[in-house]
Design a protein around this motif. Structure first.
Motif, PDB file in Angstrom:
ATOM      1  N   UNK A  13     -10.134  -8.420  49.436  1.00 25.24           N
ATOM      2  CA  UNK A  13      -8.897  -8.964  48.883  1.00 25.24           C
ATOM      3  C   UNK A  13      -8.614  -8.393  47.491  1.00 25.24           C
ATOM      4  N   UNK A  14      -7.334  -8.404  47.129  1.00 22.50           N
ATOM      5  CA  UNK A  14      -6.958  -7.981  45.793  1.00 22.50           C
ATOM      6  C   UNK A  14      -7.569  -8.876  44.729  1.00 22.50           C
ATOM      7  N   UNK A  15      -7.736 -10.167  45.038  1.00 24.33           N
ATOM      8  CA  UNK A  15      -8.330 -11.101  44.084  1.00 24.33           C
ATOM      9  C   UNK A  15      -9.773 -10.702  43.772  1.00 24.33           C
ATOM     10  N   UNK A  16     -10.536 -10.372  44.803  1.00 22.82           N
ATOM     11  CA  UNK A  16     -11.928  -9.970  44.573  1.00 22.82           C
ATOM     12  C   UNK A  16     -11.992  -8.660  43.800  1.00 22.82           C
ATOM     13  N   UNK A  17     -11.107  -7.725  44.128  1.00 20.28           N
ATOM     14  CA  UNK A  17     -11.098  -6.454  43.409  1.00 20.28           C
ATOM     15  C   UNK A  17     -10.793  -6.664  41.931  1.00 20.28           C
ATOM     16  N   UNK A  18      -9.824  -7.519  41.641  1.00 20.15           N
ATOM     17  CA  UNK A  18      -9.493  -7.789  40.237  1.00 20.15           C
ATOM     18  C   UNK A  18     -10.651  -8.492  39.528  1.00 20.15           C
ATOM     19  N   UNK A  19     -11.309  -9.424  40.238  1.00 21.73           N
ATOM     20  CA  UNK A  19     -12.436 -10.139  39.635  1.00 21.73           C
ATOM     21  C   UNK A  19     -13.578  -9.170  39.324  1.00 21.73           C
ATOM     22  N   UNK A  20     -13.890  -8.290  40.285  1.00 22.49           N
ATOM     23  CA  UNK A  20     -14.955  -7.303  40.051  1.00 22.49           C
ATOM     24  C   UNK A  20     -14.581  -6.371  38.902  1.00 22.49           C
ATOM     25  N   UNK A  21     -13.345  -5.902  38.915  1.00 21.22           N
ATOM     26  CA  UNK A  21     -12.914  -4.966  37.886  1.00 21.22           C
ATOM     27  C   UNK A  21     -12.955  -5.611  36.495  1.00 21.22           C
ATOM     28  N   UNK A  22     -12.515  -6.862  36.413  1.00 19.87           N
ATOM     29  CA  UNK A  22     -12.516  -7.565  35.129  1.00 19.87           C
ATOM     30  C   UNK A  22     -13.940  -7.828  34.652  1.00 19.87           C
ATOM     31  N   UNK A  23     -14.810  -8.258  35.573  1.00 18.57           N
ATOM     32  CA  UNK A  23     -16.203  -8.507  35.195  1.00 18.57           C
ATOM     33  C   UNK A  23     -16.861  -7.216  34.720  1.00 18.57           C
ATOM     34  N   UNK A  24     -16.606  -6.114  35.433  1.00 17.09           N
ATOM     35  CA  UNK A  24     -17.197  -4.844  35.042  1.00 17.09           C
ATOM     36  C   UNK A  24     -16.742  -4.399  33.676  1.00 17.09           C
ATOM     37  N   UNK A  25     -15.460  -4.581  33.385  1.00 21.52           N
ATOM     38  CA  UNK A  25     -14.920  -4.200  32.082  1.00 21.52           C
ATOM     39  C   UNK A  25     -15.483  -5.091  30.974  1.00 21.52           C
ATOM     40  N   UNK A  26     -15.490  -6.407  31.199  1.00 23.95           N
ATOM     41  CA  UNK A  26     -16.011  -7.331  30.193  1.00 23.95           C
ATOM     42  C   UNK A  26     -17.488  -7.090  29.929  1.00 23.95           C
ATOM     43  N   UNK A  27     -18.240  -6.764  30.982  1.00 23.64           N
ATOM     44  CA  UNK A  27     -19.669  -6.487  30.810  1.00 23.64           C
ATOM     45  C   UNK A  27     -19.875  -5.280  29.901  1.00 23.64           C
ATOM     46  N   UNK A  28     -19.083  -4.232  30.085  1.00 23.08           N
ATOM     47  CA  UNK A  28     -19.235  -3.044  29.236  1.00 23.08           C
ATOM     48  C   UNK A  28     -18.853  -3.333  27.788  1.00 23.08           C
ATOM     49  N   UNK A  29     -17.815  -4.126  27.581  1.00 24.46           N
ATOM     50  CA  UNK A  29     -17.447  -4.511  26.216  1.00 24.46           C
ATOM     51  C   UNK A  29     -18.562  -5.349  25.575  1.00 24.46           C
ATOM     52  N   UNK A  30     -19.188  -6.195  26.393  1.00 25.31           N
ATOM     53  CA  UNK A  30     -20.334  -6.982  25.925  1.00 25.31           C
ATOM     54  C   UNK A  30     -21.494  -6.068  25.545  1.00 25.31           C
ATOM     55  N   UNK A  31     -21.742  -5.045  26.365  1.00 21.12           N
ATOM     56  CA  UNK A  31     -22.826  -4.100  26.084  1.00 21.12           C
ATOM     57  C   UNK A  31     -22.560  -3.343  24.783  1.00 21.12           C
ATOM     58  N   UNK A  32     -21.321  -2.918  24.580  1.00 22.78           N
ATOM     59  CA  UNK A  32     -20.994  -2.219  23.329  1.00 22.78           C
ATOM     60  C   UNK A  32     -21.229  -3.126  22.120  1.00 22.78           C
ATOM     61  N   UNK A  33     -20.881  -4.407  22.258  1.00 27.03           N
ATOM     62  CA  UNK A  33     -21.116  -5.353  21.163  1.00 27.03           C
ATOM     63  C   UNK A  33     -22.600  -5.526  20.893  1.00 27.03           C
ATOM     64  N   UNK A  34     -23.382  -5.678  21.969  1.00 24.00           N
ATOM     65  CA  UNK A  34     -24.830  -5.803  21.807  1.00 24.00           C
ATOM     66  C   UNK A  34     -25.416  -4.562  21.143  1.00 24.00           C
ATOM     67  N   UNK A  35     -24.931  -3.394  21.565  1.00 24.60           N
ATOM     68  CA  UNK A  35     -25.421  -2.153  20.980  1.00 24.60           C
ATOM     69  C   UNK A  35     -25.126  -2.072  19.499  1.00 24.60           C
ATOM     70  N   UNK A  36     -23.908  -2.458  19.113  1.00 26.06           N
ATOM     71  CA  UNK A  36     -23.528  -2.422  17.699  1.00 26.06           C
ATOM     72  C   UNK A  36     -24.390  -3.370  16.866  1.00 26.06           C
ATOM     73  N   UNK A  37     -24.807  -4.480  17.464  1.00 22.03           N
ATOM     74  CA  UNK A  37     -25.584  -5.468  16.728  1.00 22.03           C
ATOM     75  C   UNK A  37     -27.070  -5.144  16.656  1.00 22.03           C
TER      76      UNK A  37
END
Length: 224
Positions: free
Chosen positions: A157-181
């Motif tokens: 479903x499009x809903x699952x694709x959007x959820x996966x895509x959003x989680x993947x993007x947020x996870x990478x932003x989280x990783x960049x924050x962790x790396x900076x810290x």
């Protein structure tokens, strides 16, 4: 802790990033339904890889990066903006509206590979625990979800694709924050450990930009 040599693992991860770059360029070409942009992906990704190597391995820049906190974030953001801008051109927008999802989703299996690499590197003492546990398992989870999606296309479903895509993007932003810290202080205290460069300067920006552009692909798929 594992007894694997941390520096060898860093170089192995960097080599895998180069292989990933080739796979991503090939996948973009395979996904090109409208002959709009996919083959140009080889050039776009190739230039980004060259820039990342220059950023990460030119001696004046490596010294500046080690001594100045803001240099690495600026490098990463500049590569993200480069990939986002390339996909935001008229040809790039047309490409992502028409692109086939399966080849692109397949490239996200690399996140499981890189997550496993970060986990092994961290357990070998090459990364701080405050960074690698979250970064590794987040990558592995997003990559395994991509595998499950790929196995069920085109019925996902499009809903699952959007959820996966959003989680993947947020996870990478989280990783960049962790790396900076955490990473600058860790490498400063452990100068004998080779720092990760190609993965954060090239691999992560390419994943982030592709996540951003995939929203257009998913929306177009849902509208058909």
């Amino acid at each position: 802790m594992l007894s694997l040599p941390a520096n060898s693992l860093v170089y192995a991860i960097s080599a895998l990033v180069v292989v990933f770059a080739g796979h991503m360029a090939w996948a973009l070409a395979r996904a090109d339904r409208a002959n709009a942009f996919g083959r140009a992906g080889f050039t776009v990704i190739g230039i980004g890889l060259v820039l990342a190597v220059i950023y990460g391995h030119t001696p004046p820049l490596t010294t500046l990066r080690a001594d100045t906190f803001f240099v690495l974030p600026v490098m990463i953001v500049s590569v993200i903006l480069y990939f986002v801008a390339m996909g935001a051109t008229a040809r790039g927008q047309r490409y992502f509206k028409e692109a086939a999802l399966q080849p692109i989703i397949t490239t996200y299996l690399w996140r499981t590979v890189f997550g496993s690499g970060l986990l092994i590197l961290g357990l070998s003492g090459g990364l701080p625990p405050a960074f690698f546990w979250s970064a590794a398992f987040g990558d592995i989870a997003v990559g395994l979800w991509a595998l499950a999606i790929r196995a069920r296309l085109p019925s996902v479903s499009g809903l699952e694709l959007r959820a996966w895509n959003s989680l993947g993007l947020l996870d990478l932003l989280h990783v960049l924050t962790l790396g900076a810290l955490n990473l600058n202080a860790f490498y400063g205290a452990n100068p004998q450990i080779a720092p990760l460069t190609l993965l954060p300067i090239f691999g992560v920006p390419l994943f982030i930009a592709t996540h951003i552009h995939l929203y257009r692909t998913i929306a177009a798929r849902s509208a058909r």
